[in-house]
Each structure stands twice: as C-alpha cells, then as structure tokens.
Design a protein around this motif. Structure first.
Motif, PDB file in Angstrom:
ATOM      1  N   UNK A 135      15.511   1.255  68.570  1.00  0.00           N
ATOM      2  CA  UNK A 135      16.738   1.404  67.825  1.00  0.00           C
ATOM      3  C   UNK A 135      16.414   1.178  66.642  1.00  0.00           C
ATOM      4  N   UNK A 136      16.930   1.961  65.503  1.00  0.00           N
ATOM      5  CA  UNK A 136      16.494   1.753  64.159  1.00  0.00           C
ATOM      6  C   UNK A 136      18.028   1.800  63.256  1.00  0.00           C
ATOM      7  N   UNK A 171      21.976   2.374  54.891  1.00  0.00           N
ATOM      8  CA  UNK A 171      22.808   2.008  54.245  1.00  0.00           C
ATOM      9  C   UNK A 171      23.826   1.140  55.357  1.00  0.00           C
ATOM     10  N   UNK A 172      23.290   0.877  56.220  1.00  0.00           N
ATOM     11  CA  UNK A 172      24.490   0.207  57.310  1.00  0.00           C
ATOM     12  C   UNK A 172      24.674  -1.102  56.611  1.00  0.00           C
TER      13      UNK A 172
END
Length: 101
Positions: A28-29, A33-34
């Motif tokens: 999971x990456x 900009x999350x």
C-alpha cells in the motif's frame, strides 16, 4: 482429541497473520497529495460548519429581538393599576394619624 487449538497452532496462526498483514501493508502506497486533499476537504467542511452556525445564531438573535420588540409594543401606554400612585375619586384616603388635619 480436544476441540481447543493447541498453543503452538495459535502462535503459528498469529505469526502467519502478522506476516500476511505486513506483506499487504508493504504493497500500500498513498498518493503523494492524499494528505493535502484530505486536509483541504476537512478545512472546507469546518469552514462550512462555522458559516452555518454563524447564520443560525444571527437568525435566532434577529427573531428573538423582533419578538421582544413586538411584546414590548403590546404593553398599554397608560400606567397599570399596580404602579398608579394618583388617588382616584371615590377612594378612601388614608387617615392622618399624626394629629394634625
């Protein structure tokens, strides 16, 4: 044979689960900009909530003020019976007990 798992099989199951979750977590990456997007959404919702609250307070204050002014306008302009100090005709005057007329 017993239905309860043996301590070694429970430890093996826990180890296998840890390994599987660690492998899944490694894949999971997050998007670069999350965080910025989530923070922007949160700030927009917070700003909107404050604006709605300010509008509701303003409307409530205006309504309460108008109701208060309307109620005060309904009060008769002549003084009431309780605060009327002027003697009325035909009423009994209090006796003067000082001995002088």
């Amino acid at each position: 044979m017993s239905d309860s798992p043996s301590p070694t099989s429970a430890a093996d199951t826990e180890r296998q689960l840890r390994e599987a979750l660690a492998a899944l977590a490694d894949d999971v990456h997050p998007a670069p900009s999350a965080y910025r997007a989530a923070r922007g959404d949160w700030l927009r919702r917070e700003r909107r909530r404050r604006m709605v609250l300010a509008a509701l307070i303003t409307v409530l204050f205006t309504v309460v003020t108008l109701v208060g002014l309307w109620v005060l306008n309904q009060v008769p302009s002549r003084p009431g019976v309780i605060f009327d100090d002027a003697p009325r005709t035909g009423q009994h005057q209090p006796a003067n007990h000082s001995g002088t007329p």
